[in-house]
Design a protein around this motif. Structure first.
Motif, PDB file in Angstrom:
ATOM      1  N   VAL A 101       0.861  -1.173   0.000  1.00 56.02           N
ATOM      2  CA  VAL A 101       0.000   0.000   0.000  1.00 56.02           C
ATOM      3  C   VAL A 101       0.897   1.222   0.000  1.00 56.02           C
ATOM      4  O   VAL A 101       1.888   1.267   0.733  1.00 56.02           O
ATOM      5  CB  VAL A 101      -0.919   0.001   1.242  1.00 56.02           C
ATOM      6  CG1 VAL A 101      -1.845   1.203   1.228  1.00 56.02           C
ATOM      7  CG2 VAL A 101      -1.732  -1.285   1.294  1.00 56.02           C
ATOM      8  N   ASP A 102       0.590   2.209  -0.816  1.00 53.65           N
ATOM      9  CA  ASP A 102       1.442   3.388  -0.861  1.00 53.65           C
ATOM     10  C   ASP A 102       1.402   4.111   0.479  1.00 53.65           C
ATOM     11  O   ASP A 102       0.449   3.989   1.264  1.00 53.65           O
ATOM     12  CB  ASP A 102       1.008   4.317  -1.990  1.00 53.65           C
ATOM     13  CG  ASP A 102      -0.413   4.817  -1.801  1.00 53.65           C
ATOM     14  OD1 ASP A 102      -0.575   5.921  -1.279  1.00 53.65           O
ATOM     15  OD2 ASP A 102      -1.346   4.069  -2.168  1.00 53.65           O
ATOM     16  N   THR A 105      -1.705   6.461   1.418  1.00 54.85           N
ATOM     17  CA  THR A 105      -2.936   5.742   1.761  1.00 54.85           C
ATOM     18  C   THR A 105      -2.826   5.086   3.125  1.00 54.85           C
ATOM     19  O   THR A 105      -3.761   5.106   3.937  1.00 54.85           O
ATOM     20  CB  THR A 105      -3.232   4.689   0.687  1.00 54.85           C
ATOM     21  OG1 THR A 105      -3.328   5.324  -0.590  1.00 54.85           O
ATOM     22  CG2 THR A 105      -4.533   3.963   0.992  1.00 54.85           C
ATOM     23  N   PHE A 106      -1.660   4.495   3.424  1.00 51.79           N
ATOM     24  CA  PHE A 106      -1.482   3.833   4.713  1.00 51.79           C
ATOM     25  C   PHE A 106      -1.602   4.824   5.863  1.00 51.79           C
ATOM     26  O   PHE A 106      -2.284   4.556   6.865  1.00 51.79           O
ATOM     27  CB  PHE A 106      -0.117   3.133   4.747  1.00 51.79           C
ATOM     28  CG  PHE A 106       0.189   2.477   6.060  1.00 51.79           C
ATOM     29  CD1 PHE A 106      -0.346   1.251   6.390  1.00 51.79           C
ATOM     30  CD2 PHE A 106       1.021   3.109   6.984  1.00 51.79           C
ATOM     31  CE1 PHE A 106      -0.066   0.657   7.606  1.00 51.79           C
ATOM     32  CE2 PHE A 106       1.304   2.529   8.197  1.00 51.79           C
ATOM     33  CZ  PHE A 106       0.760   1.290   8.509  1.00 51.79           C
ATOM     34  N   ARG A 107      -0.933   5.986   5.777  1.00 54.22           N
ATOM     35  CA  ARG A 107      -0.997   6.977   6.846  1.00 54.22           C
ATOM     36  C   ARG A 107      -2.416   7.504   7.024  1.00 54.22           C
ATOM     37  O   ARG A 107      -2.876   7.729   8.152  1.00 54.22           O
ATOM     38  CB  ARG A 107      -0.043   8.129   6.547  1.00 54.22           C
ATOM     39  CG  ARG A 107       1.425   7.729   6.534  1.00 54.22           C
ATOM     40  CD  ARG A 107       1.849   7.134   7.849  1.00 54.22           C
ATOM     41  NE  ARG A 107       3.235   6.708   7.832  1.00 54.22           N
ATOM     42  CZ  ARG A 107       3.803   5.984   8.777  1.00 54.22           C
ATOM     43  NH1 ARG A 107       3.085   5.580   9.812  1.00 54.22           N
ATOM     44  NH2 ARG A 107       5.073   5.623   8.695  1.00 54.22           N
ATOM     45  N   LYS A 108      -3.110   7.685   5.922  1.00 57.52           N
ATOM     46  CA  LYS A 108      -4.481   8.177   6.007  1.00 57.52           C
ATOM     47  C   LYS A 108      -5.371   7.186   6.742  1.00 57.52           C
ATOM     48  O   LYS A 108      -6.156   7.568   7.624  1.00 57.52           O
ATOM     49  CB  LYS A 108      -5.010   8.442   4.590  1.00 57.52           C
ATOM     50  CG  LYS A 108      -6.449   8.929   4.558  1.00 57.52           C
ATOM     51  CD  LYS A 108      -6.899   9.161   3.125  1.00 57.52           C
ATOM     52  CE  LYS A 108      -8.358   9.610   3.089  1.00 57.52           C
ATOM     53  NZ  LYS A 108      -8.812   9.829   1.686  1.00 57.52           N
ATOM     54  N   GLN A 109      -5.257   5.905   6.397  1.00 54.63           N
ATOM     55  CA  GLN A 109      -6.079   4.891   7.056  1.00 54.63           C
ATOM     56  C   GLN A 109      -5.660   4.689   8.504  1.00 54.63           C
ATOM     57  O   GLN A 109      -6.494   4.411   9.373  1.00 54.63           O
ATOM     58  CB  GLN A 109      -6.000   3.574   6.283  1.00 54.63           C
ATOM     59  CG  GLN A 109      -6.565   3.641   4.875  1.00 54.63           C
ATOM     60  CD  GLN A 109      -8.038   4.019   4.866  1.00 54.63           C
ATOM     61  OE1 GLN A 109      -8.796   3.653   5.765  1.00 54.63           O
ATOM     62  NE2 GLN A 109      -8.446   4.768   3.853  1.00 54.63           N
ATOM     63  N   ASP A 121      -9.720  -2.250   4.958  1.00 49.50           N
ATOM     64  CA  ASP A 121      -8.927  -3.467   5.109  1.00 49.50           C
ATOM     65  C   ASP A 121      -7.788  -3.456   4.105  1.00 49.50           C
ATOM     66  O   ASP A 121      -8.013  -3.387   2.896  1.00 49.50           O
ATOM     67  CB  ASP A 121      -9.823  -4.686   4.878  1.00 49.50           C
ATOM     68  CG  ASP A 121      -9.129  -5.989   5.274  1.00 49.50           C
ATOM     69  OD1 ASP A 121      -7.901  -5.943   5.507  1.00 49.50           O
ATOM     70  OD2 ASP A 121      -9.800  -7.030   5.358  1.00 49.50           O
ATOM     71  N   PRO A 122      -6.509  -3.505   4.564  1.00 50.72           N
ATOM     72  CA  PRO A 122      -5.385  -3.451   3.622  1.00 50.72           C
ATOM     73  C   PRO A 122      -5.072  -4.775   2.951  1.00 50.72           C
ATOM     74  O   PRO A 122      -4.156  -4.840   2.133  1.00 50.72           O
ATOM     75  CB  PRO A 122      -4.219  -3.014   4.520  1.00 50.72           C
ATOM     76  CG  PRO A 122      -4.560  -3.589   5.853  1.00 50.72           C
ATOM     77  CD  PRO A 122      -6.058  -3.538   5.960  1.00 50.72           C
ATOM     78  N   SER A 123      -5.793  -5.836   3.256  1.00 53.60           N
ATOM     79  CA  SER A 123      -5.500  -7.146   2.683  1.00 53.60           C
ATOM     80  C   SER A 123      -5.771  -7.159   1.185  1.00 53.60           C
ATOM     81  O   SER A 123      -6.662  -6.454   0.681  1.00 53.60           O
ATOM     82  CB  SER A 123      -6.343  -8.230   3.361  1.00 53.60           C
ATOM     83  OG  SER A 123      -6.130  -8.239   4.751  1.00 53.60           O
TER      84      SER A 123
END
Length: 554
Positions: A101-102, A105-109, A121-123
């Motif tokens: 995940v870039d 996007t990860f920090r936002k979630q 869900d990052p899966s």
């Protein structure tokens, strides 16, 4: 296939002529059944035989194969697109595809999950699925802010907080630490480890145990055979070698003289005793303050115990006979350097003292920068606050006297610097700029005309401390990485070399005149948080780090 059929017909004809058929040794193919093998796409047991393997794209064979083996459909593992290994191999075992995940996007979630309790869900393949519960998100969205307070009340109950008021369930700013039962249990364990020698005897503290004590209990340990020599002198006696003139020219250190494993939780600050520099004081995350002999034995001589939490900063008085330590247990304590006795306990309103400094000419006056945005001035003779400076909008990080003690400069988390006349609670100069970064550590140039500050944009910035306090924009020291760390810089006593640690554990030296990097080397395994130049020696520098070590270079 026609060639194979023709070859077969010729062989049959030769056999019919009476010649004995040739016997060829059939290859022995061993089959091993592995139960853990994955299912193979296209393979149907009983219909396909896997005795012979032909790789995709293979155009040569070393033996004759039966027709049924050559026309079998493709079988084997497929990639995500359904192809049989047509992609370029980037590993010895096959092809590895990046699945990530870039960062944005990860920090936002992540922030969404911490704030609302629910996130995507990052899966892989979980398109549209969520992690967390709607109940948690609903409960977090119902958090209520505290009241803004009364505009006319400055401090105390119902004080005005405005938009900075926290939430009702927040614990920010509250004093935390061990309970009274935990402290009593720890003291009992320490008494059992010390044995019959008592508090003054040698400590048998187990490895890794922090030496925290109750906030009001102080004691000291002397590490040596005798506190006085045959002439009745203590370690405060200045050696004859340090009484002459200081070295006129300083040089970059080249070798390591001594290393101490000083503190169990990391070293926060080190200070040479003024003028002579034959003693070095250190403070650590383990709540201890230690004193080292830097002239003859290069050994630890005394330990000061009395803080319930980590010690953030230390500072000698002008004569070196006393020093003050500031800790996260909300106490600033004044100690006798020679005897180890605690002379004063300073605490103002339960705020955490971040930094404390003696007035250069008055050992009874101490200014303390606190986490509640205030600077308080203590008179230790009356043990009370005599002045308060409260113009900052963030925690006060550093205090530096200049102009022979008539003025001092303070820096804060609000990314500003304020210059004060000593004793007057109104700043005479405010240095603030939208592009300015926080300057949490400041050192005074030996000439008294310049201040060197550790800026959080990986620079050492210089300010003029004359009649007009202003930045020297042409003189900046770059090359190191200190963003996020308050690494304390230092200047050699001849004013020619600037030294500082960085976040990677390296020590950097610059030329004062040209701002050119003279040398840098890896000194510690973690951030080198403080550097101190010997006040008399030409090339002796002490550095400390969060790895718990103090190193002495020359």
């Amino acid at each position: 296939m026609d060639a194979l059929n023709q070859y077969r017909s010729e062989s049959s004809a030769s056999e019919s002529d009476g010649e004995q058929p040739r016997k060829y040794a059939s290859p022995v193919v061993r089959q091993y059944k592995v139960d853990t093998a994955p299912d193979i796409t296209g393979y149907v047991p009983g219909q396909h035989e896997l005795t012979n393997y032909i790789a995709p794209g293979q155009n040569t064979m070393q033996y004759n194969m039966a027709y049924k083996d050559m026309v079998q459909p493709l079988v084997g593992p497929v990639d995500a697109e359904g192809d049989f290994g047509n992609k370029t191999r980037n590993l010895a075992s096959g092809t590895a595809e990046a699945q990530a995940v870039d960062e944005q996007t990860f920090r936002k979630q992540e922030r969404m999950f911490r704030q609302r309790g629910i996130a995507a869900d990052p899966s892989i393949g979980a398109s549209g699925a969520m992690v967390g519960t709607q109940d948690a998100a609903h409960n977090r969205s119902k958090r209520r802010r505290k009241a803004k307070g009364d505009v006319g009340v400055v401090s105390g109950e119902n004080a005005y907080q405005g938009p900075w008021a926290g939430f009702e369930d927040d614990t920010k700013g509250q004093v935390s630490g061990p309970t009274a039962e935990q402290l009593e249990e720890y003291e009992e364990r320490m008494r059992q480890q010390e044995g019959p020698a008592g508090p003054a005897g040698p400590s048998k503290k187990a490895k890794g145990v922090m030496a925290f004590t109750a906030g009001q209990e102080e004691r000291t340990l002397f590490h040596g055979k005798s506190e006085r020599d045959y002439q009745g002198r203590t370690y405060m006696h200045v050696p004859a070698e340090q009484r002459g003139e200081a070295a006129s020219k300083c040089f970059v250190p080249k070798r390591l003289v001594r290393e101490w494993k000083a503190h169990t939780g990391g070293v926060s600050a080190i200070r040479f005793i003024p003028e002579s520099g034959h003693l070095l004081l250190s403070s650590g995350m383990d709540g201890l303050v230690k004193l080292f002999d830097m002239q003859s034995s290069l050994q630890q001589v005394r330990t000061f115990i009395g803080h319930a939490k980590a010690v953030r900063d230390i500072s000698f008085a002008g004569d070196g006979r006393t020093f003050v330590s500031s800790s996260y247990d909300t106490f600033s304590k004044v100690w006798d350097t020679e005897t180890g006795a605690c002379k004063h306990r300073l605490a103002a309103g339960g705020a955490v003292p971040y930094v404390a400094r003696f007035h250069p000419d008055n050992p009874h006056a101490i200014i303390v920068g606190q986490g509640d945005r205030k600077i308080v001035e203590w008179d230790t003779r009356a043990n009370e606050v005599v002045q308060e400076y409260n113009q900052h909008q963030g925690a006060v990080n550093s205090l530096t006297f200049f102009d022979e003690g008539r003025r001092f400069v303070s820096t804060s988390d609000d990314k500003s610097m304020r210059v004060w006349e000593y004793g007057i609670p109104v700043p005479i100069k405010l240095v603030a700029d939208p592009a300015m970064h926080s300057v949490p550590a400041v050192a005074l140039h030996p000439g008294g005309r310049w201040l060197v500050g550790q800026s959080m944009d990986n620079r050492l910035v210089v300010y003029s401390s004359g009649d007009r306090f202003r930045p020297h924009r042409r003189k900046q020291f770059k090359g190191h990485s200190t963003a996020g760390f308050a690494c304390q810089p230092a200047v050699s006593h001849d004013g020619g070399i600037v030294v500082s640690g960085d976040a990677e554990g390296r020590v950097w030296c610059w030329d004062w005149q040209t701002a050119r990097i003279l040398d840098s080397w890896r000194a510690h395994s973690k951030v080198a948080i403080c550097a101190a130049w010997h006040p008399r020696e030409a090339s002796r520098v002490a550095t400390c780090s969060w790895d718990g070590t103090i190193k002495y270079w020359e």
